[in-house]
Design an enzyme around this catalytic site. Structure first.
Site, PDB file in Angstrom:
ATOM      1  N   ASP A  45      -1.414   6.521   6.728  1.00 11.88           N
ATOM      2  CA  ASP A  45      -2.457   5.643   6.180  1.00 11.88           C
ATOM      3  C   ASP A  45      -2.763   4.607   7.259  1.00 11.88           C
ATOM      4  O   ASP A  45      -1.982   3.684   7.481  1.00 11.88           O
ATOM      5  CB  ASP A  45      -1.975   4.978   4.889  1.00 11.88           C
ATOM      6  CG  ASP A  45      -2.980   3.951   4.342  1.00 11.88           C
ATOM      7  OD1 ASP A  45      -4.040   3.750   4.970  1.00 11.88           O
ATOM      8  OD2 ASP A  45      -2.689   3.356   3.285  1.00 11.88           O
ATOM      9  N   LYS A  86     -12.070  -1.944   6.806  1.00 10.94           N
ATOM     10  CA  LYS A  86     -11.353  -2.926   7.608  1.00 10.94           C
ATOM     11  C   LYS A  86     -11.762  -2.855   9.072  1.00 10.94           C
ATOM     12  O   LYS A  86     -12.117  -3.849   9.665  1.00 10.94           O
ATOM     13  CB  LYS A  86      -9.844  -2.741   7.464  1.00 10.94           C
ATOM     14  CG  LYS A  86      -9.337  -3.415   6.206  1.00 10.94           C
ATOM     15  CD  LYS A  86      -8.480  -2.564   5.356  1.00 10.94           C
ATOM     16  CE  LYS A  86      -8.249  -3.226   3.998  1.00 10.94           C
ATOM     17  NZ  LYS A  86      -7.553  -2.339   3.086  1.00 10.94           N
ATOM     18  N   TRP A 108       0.822  -1.208   0.000  1.00  9.59           N
ATOM     19  CA  TRP A 108       0.000   0.000   0.000  1.00  9.59           C
ATOM     20  C   TRP A 108       0.852   1.251   0.000  1.00  9.59           C
ATOM     21  O   TRP A 108       0.505   2.238  -0.638  1.00  9.59           O
ATOM     22  CB  TRP A 108      -0.994  -0.009   1.171  1.00  9.59           C
ATOM     23  CG  TRP A 108      -2.007  -1.099   1.017  1.00  9.59           C
ATOM     24  CD1 TRP A 108      -2.169  -2.198   1.812  1.00  9.59           C
ATOM     25  CD2 TRP A 108      -3.006  -1.227  -0.018  1.00  9.59           C
ATOM     26  NE1 TRP A 108      -3.187  -2.987   1.336  1.00  9.59           N
ATOM     27  CE2 TRP A 108      -3.717  -2.417   0.230  1.00  9.59           C
ATOM     28  CE3 TRP A 108      -3.353  -0.443  -1.125  1.00  9.59           C
ATOM     29  CZ2 TRP A 108      -4.760  -2.850  -0.601  1.00  9.59           C
ATOM     30  CZ3 TRP A 108      -4.393  -0.866  -1.944  1.00  9.59           C
ATOM     31  CH2 TRP A 108      -5.078  -2.050  -1.681  1.00  9.59           C
TER      32      TRP A 108
HETATM   33  C1  LIG Z   1      -7.018  -1.750   2.091  1.00 12.67           C
HETATM   34  C2  LIG Z   1      -5.971  -0.726   2.187  1.00 12.67           C
HETATM   35  C3  LIG Z   1      -5.886   0.338   1.276  1.00 12.67           C
HETATM   36  C4  LIG Z   1      -6.805   0.459   0.075  1.00 12.67           C
HETATM   37  O1  LIG Z   1      -8.071   0.807   0.457  1.00 12.67           O
HETATM   38  P1  LIG Z   1      -9.219   1.135  -0.624  1.00 12.67           P
HETATM   39  O2  LIG Z   1     -10.271   1.722   0.253  1.00 12.67           O
HETATM   40  O3  LIG Z   1      -9.599  -0.159  -1.256  1.00 12.67           O
HETATM   41  O4  LIG Z   1      -8.674   2.092  -1.595  1.00 12.67           O
HETATM   42  C5  LIG Z   1      -4.908   1.298   1.476  1.00 12.67           C
HETATM   43  N1  LIG Z   1      -4.051   1.216   2.500  1.00 12.67           N
HETATM   44  C6  LIG Z   1      -4.094   0.202   3.389  1.00 12.67           C
HETATM   45  C7  LIG Z   1      -3.118   0.182   4.511  1.00 12.67           C
HETATM   46  C8  LIG Z   1      -5.049  -0.793   3.261  1.00 12.67           C
HETATM   47  O5  LIG Z   1      -5.094  -1.798   4.152  1.00 12.67           O
END
Ligand SMILES: *Cc1c(COP(=O)(O)O)cnc(C)c1O
Length: 372
Positions: free
Chosen positions: A177, A201, A109
């Site tokens: 993030d 998540k 990511w």
């Molecule tokens: C799942 C995830 C993403 C991507 O998320 P989307 O909402 O599908 O764009 C980005 N960063 C991390 C750390 C993730 O776990």
């Protein structure tokens, strides 16, 4: 065979990485309120985002988040769409001032975020990376420059199963993030200037993105950035510039209320530590049958990525496939590792119960007995 709750319900233990488990109590409350929300005669899904009914939910979700996550007053909470991936693009668009932007590459990511920054032709700098060791750790040599436009980290690496124990300190605005560990432990806001997370998540259904941003950063944005991609647009309208993902925000609010009823983020953090310990201990005590991907001091409390080596030095892909198949039959789904590293991954977000982790650990012991 799936786990039976009551007469009619067949709920599995969902170890999927995202979208992922939502607390059963939350789903049941949403079910009760689905067709007639609190006697209003309609569903939240059908309500105008300008109605009082929806506004109360919107306001409560933001204030609950502020209360539980102890977000200081000089931060704005934004409820957006586009997923965490849109933030990979919005962060540089809104925060770059033409100076250097610095990133840590700790997994897939962060690599994707880096790719987006590079597309925007910024003065990009890679500060540290663990790519050489298949992202099995959080890089230890992270030194951001205080005069960078911003510094960027991924607090939890969902695929490789690593997480920061402590965020780096820098005078540059720190962007985090936190898609896969938001609300899972108390954070130190004095270190963070912008946090974002796709909700799917740890905070709700997909389609909702949470951005928590220090107010002084909001005005940085340049004039060439499209209106909808400016944090300022959404901050000025309390995230009602256009139709927000209303149902997702409603579920987020239920999840925040569930968190509060269960002792808040401090209490869930303790529970998360205990769940992760149970699972990592099972891996560590398996005499090399199971082997964790992450170095011990970088282990994630949310995503446990591991392999079956059966005492050898190579991953046993056949046994791993058998494990996933038999676990699924036993009512535990989502345990297949991400396609980029294979193996197994158990995502044990806030909504995963201790009972679920114990069931997995019991299954792992039994599987080892039968297959080692
Ligand atoms: C799942 C995830 C993403 C991507 O998320 P989307 O909402 O599908 O764009 C980005 N960063 C991390 C750390 C993730 O776990």
């Amino acid at each position: 065979m799936s786990k039976k709750i009551g007469e009619t319900m067949n709920r599995v233990f969902n170890f999927g990485a995202g979208p992922s488990a939502i607390p059963l109590e939350v789903l049941e409350e949403a079910q009760r309120e689905l067709v007639d929300y609190k006697g209003e005669g309609l569903s939240v899904m059908e309500a105008s985002h300008r109605s009082k009914m929806y506004d109360d939910i919107h306001t409560e979700a933001i204030s609950m988040m502020r209360e539980l996550y102890k977000i200081p007053d000089d931060y704005e909470v934004l409820l957006l769409q586009g997923g965490a991936s849109l933030q990979f693009a919005m962060v540089p668009m809104n925060l770059s001032l033409g100076g250097k932007v610095q990133y840590v590459d700790s997994g897939s990511w962060s690599s994707k975020a880096i790719k987006e920054a590079k597309i925007q032709n910024l003065n990009f700098e890679l500060v540290a990376s663990s790519k050489e060791t298949t992202y099995d750790r959080i890089p230890s040599n992270i030194e951001f420059d205080d005069d960078a436009d911003y510094a960027y980290i991924t607090s939890n690496n969902t695929i490789y199963g690593t997480g920061y124990k402590d965020y780096p300190t820098t005078k540059a605005p720190l962007v985090v993030d936190a898609s896969s560990d938001i609300f899972s432990y108390p954070v130190d806001w004095s270190k963070i200037d912008l946090m974002f997370a796709g909700a799917q998540k740890n905070a709700g259904p997909s389609g909702l993105t949470i951005v928590i941003i220090k107010k002084e950063l909001i005005d940085r944005v340049g004039e060439s950035v499209p209106t909808i991609l400016r944090y300022k647009t959404h901050a000025d309208k309390n995230s009602l510039f256009h139709t927000p993902p209303t149902f997702g925000i409603y579920i987020l609010n239920l999840i925040l209320n569930w968190l509060k009823d269960n002792g808040g983020i401090e209490a869930i953090a303790q529970k998360n530590e205990a769940k992760a310990k149970l699972l990592y201990d099972a891996i560590d005590n398996s005499n090399g049958f199971y082997v964790g991907h992450a170095q011990k001091d970088s282990r994630s409390l949310m995503n446990v990525s591991y392999n079956i080596r059966n005492g050898g030095s190579e991953n046993d892909a056949e046994l791993e496939a058998k494990f996933v198949k038999e676990a699924t039959e036993a009512g535990m789904i989502g345990l297949k590792g991400h396609r980029s590293i294979g193996g197994l991954r158990a995502s044990i977000y806030n909504a995963m119960t201790m009972e679920g982790v114990q069931t997995l650990v019991d299954f792992m012991e039994q599987f080892q007995k039968e297959n080692s």
